[in-house]
Design an enzyme around this catalytic site. Sequence first.
Site, PDB file in Angstrom:
ATOM      1  N   THR A  47      25.500  32.328  18.946  1.00 41.01           N
ATOM      2  CA  THR A  47      23.704  33.132  19.668  1.00 41.01           C
ATOM      3  C   THR A  47      24.950  31.610  21.360  1.00 41.01           C
ATOM      4  O   THR A  47      24.378  31.770  22.101  1.00 41.01           O
ATOM      5  CB  THR A  47      23.285  32.031  19.193  1.00 41.01           C
ATOM      6  OG1 THR A  47      22.796  31.853  17.997  1.00 41.01           O
ATOM      7  CG2 THR A  47      21.520  31.532  20.476  1.00 41.01           C
ATOM      8  N   TYR A 110      13.980  40.182  14.907  1.00 40.22           N
ATOM      9  CA  TYR A 110      13.121  41.249  15.920  1.00 40.22           C
ATOM     10  C   TYR A 110      11.999  42.727  14.845  1.00 40.22           C
ATOM     11  O   TYR A 110      10.888  42.341  14.507  1.00 40.22           O
ATOM     12  CB  TYR A 110      13.263  41.859  17.017  1.00 40.22           C
ATOM     13  CG  TYR A 110      12.952  43.126  17.733  1.00 40.22           C
ATOM     14  CD1 TYR A 110      11.353  42.920  18.472  1.00 40.22           C
ATOM     15  CD2 TYR A 110      12.398  44.473  17.568  1.00 40.22           C
ATOM     16  CE1 TYR A 110      10.193  43.295  19.215  1.00 40.22           C
ATOM     17  CE2 TYR A 110      11.899  45.338  17.760  1.00 40.22           C
ATOM     18  CZ  TYR A 110      10.750  44.651  18.449  1.00 40.22           C
ATOM     19  OH  TYR A 110       9.273  45.610  19.530  1.00 40.22           O
ATOM     20  N   TYR A 136      22.940  32.157   7.932  1.00 38.93           N
ATOM     21  CA  TYR A 136      22.030  31.683   9.441  1.00 38.93           C
ATOM     22  C   TYR A 136      20.894  31.767   9.417  1.00 38.93           C
ATOM     23  O   TYR A 136      20.225  32.796   9.841  1.00 38.93           O
ATOM     24  CB  TYR A 136      23.047  31.922  10.626  1.00 38.93           C
ATOM     25  CG  TYR A 136      22.637  30.897  11.793  1.00 38.93           C
ATOM     26  CD1 TYR A 136      21.838  30.137  12.047  1.00 38.93           C
ATOM     27  CD2 TYR A 136      22.826  31.880  13.235  1.00 38.93           C
ATOM     28  CE1 TYR A 136      21.586  29.573  13.334  1.00 38.93           C
ATOM     29  CE2 TYR A 136      22.574  31.574  14.438  1.00 38.93           C
ATOM     30  CZ  TYR A 136      21.802  30.275  14.467  1.00 38.93           C
ATOM     31  OH  TYR A 136      21.404  29.649  15.777  1.00 38.93           O
ATOM     32  N   ARG A 141      14.290  31.505  15.995  1.00 40.88           N
ATOM     33  CA  ARG A 141      14.398  32.471  17.662  1.00 40.88           C
ATOM     34  C   ARG A 141      14.624  34.386  16.606  1.00 40.88           C
ATOM     35  O   ARG A 141      14.013  34.700  17.173  1.00 40.88           O
ATOM     36  CB  ARG A 141      16.367  32.825  17.871  1.00 40.88           C
ATOM     37  CG  ARG A 141      17.075  31.997  18.668  1.00 40.88           C
ATOM     38  CD  ARG A 141      18.463  31.752  18.749  1.00 40.88           C
ATOM     39  NE  ARG A 141      18.344  31.008  19.795  1.00 40.88           N
ATOM     40  CZ  ARG A 141      18.311  31.111  21.665  1.00 40.88           C
ATOM     41  NH1 ARG A 141      18.376  32.019  21.272  1.00 40.88           N
ATOM     42  NH2 ARG A 141      19.450  29.777  22.142  1.00 40.88           N
ATOM     43  N   LYS A 164      23.794  27.385   7.651  1.00 37.88           N
ATOM     44  CA  LYS A 164      23.960  26.467   8.901  1.00 37.88           C
ATOM     45  C   LYS A 164      22.380  26.731   8.719  1.00 37.88           C
ATOM     46  O   LYS A 164      21.808  27.844   9.566  1.00 37.88           O
ATOM     47  CB  LYS A 164      24.411  28.088  10.748  1.00 37.88           C
ATOM     48  CG  LYS A 164      23.968  27.268  11.784  1.00 37.88           C
ATOM     49  CD  LYS A 164      24.089  27.817  12.669  1.00 37.88           C
ATOM     50  CE  LYS A 164      24.227  27.032  13.825  1.00 37.88           C
ATOM     51  NZ  LYS A 164      24.361  27.998  15.138  1.00 37.88           N
ATOM     52  N   ILE A 206      27.323  23.320  13.047  1.00 37.55           N
ATOM     53  CA  ILE A 206      27.576  23.848  14.078  1.00 37.55           C
ATOM     54  C   ILE A 206      26.956  23.508  15.066  1.00 37.55           C
ATOM     55  O   ILE A 206      26.090  23.795  15.319  1.00 37.55           O
ATOM     56  CB  ILE A 206      27.179  25.394  13.041  1.00 37.55           C
ATOM     57  CG1 ILE A 206      28.501  25.087  12.058  1.00 37.55           C
ATOM     58  CG2 ILE A 206      27.827  26.573  14.278  1.00 37.55           C
ATOM     59  CD1 ILE A 206      27.999  26.718  11.507  1.00 37.55           C
TER      60      ILE A 206
END
Length: 296
Positions: A47, A110, A136, A141, A164, A206
Amino acid sequence: MKGTIFKGAGVAIITPFTEAGIHFEELGRIIEDQIANGTDAIVITGTTGESAAMSDEEHRAAIKYAVEKVGKRVPVIAGTGSNETSYAIELSRYAESVGADALLVVTPYYNKCTQNGLIRHYTMIADSVEIPLILYDVPSRTGVSIKVPTYVELAKHPRITAVKEANGDLSSILRLRHACGENLDVYSGNDDQIVPILSLGGKGVISVLSNVAPKDTHVICQLYFEGKIEAASKLQIDYADLIDALFCEVNPIPVKTAMNLMGYAAGPLRMPLTEMEPAHLEQLKSAMRNHGLLKQ
């Protein structure tokens, strides 16, 4: 028992751009500075690296360049996630073919999916490669959260070795650790939770902060691993102002701005990311001055 990919601070590295494309020379300079300052892993095309704004050709080129530049001095973890499973598989196979040590694979965004969909998505990717995967989880997001029973199922796969975790919910991470034990390593995905997640058995972070403060982000983890918990906590707390400033607008707007202010040729942000609001820019500059990162 599965192997740990790295312990400590992995940098979610920015991608420096020019108007023409990736500024590879500057990316190399940043990678060298990171390694010289103790960063424990390079996470490319995540990202913070603006991977969502890259072409497929750029995405692949950035991974290949990072692997070659690092030359096995530290692990290189390639961001290869997608909301389309077959493309994530294709990109993951490419990253493996050029020598990436591991993959960072975000939950599908999405179009989202069910927990069963997550299991199938990640299993298909893990089955397609021979290198380890870091899941992740970043629901702010993607709109998708990985639930604890899903972690338990995914942790059975020999190549799904870590997560993560950027959900911000320490109670959920506690339950994840209880349910999965040593079958799934946990890395903090939030710089304000490095020490709390280490205290729950995490292996490191991270980190966005590592872009501008690589040595101290590494030291936070190292102090904790050495049993110097109070010193690790103090350093974590000391960086609260800079961490807040680095997230006062959507990542990576502030960190890329900070890198430019520090003299790196980080270059422009790619639309739809835009320049910082004046008040936020002053907040960032003030925090950077507090940590000796900005002289003027």
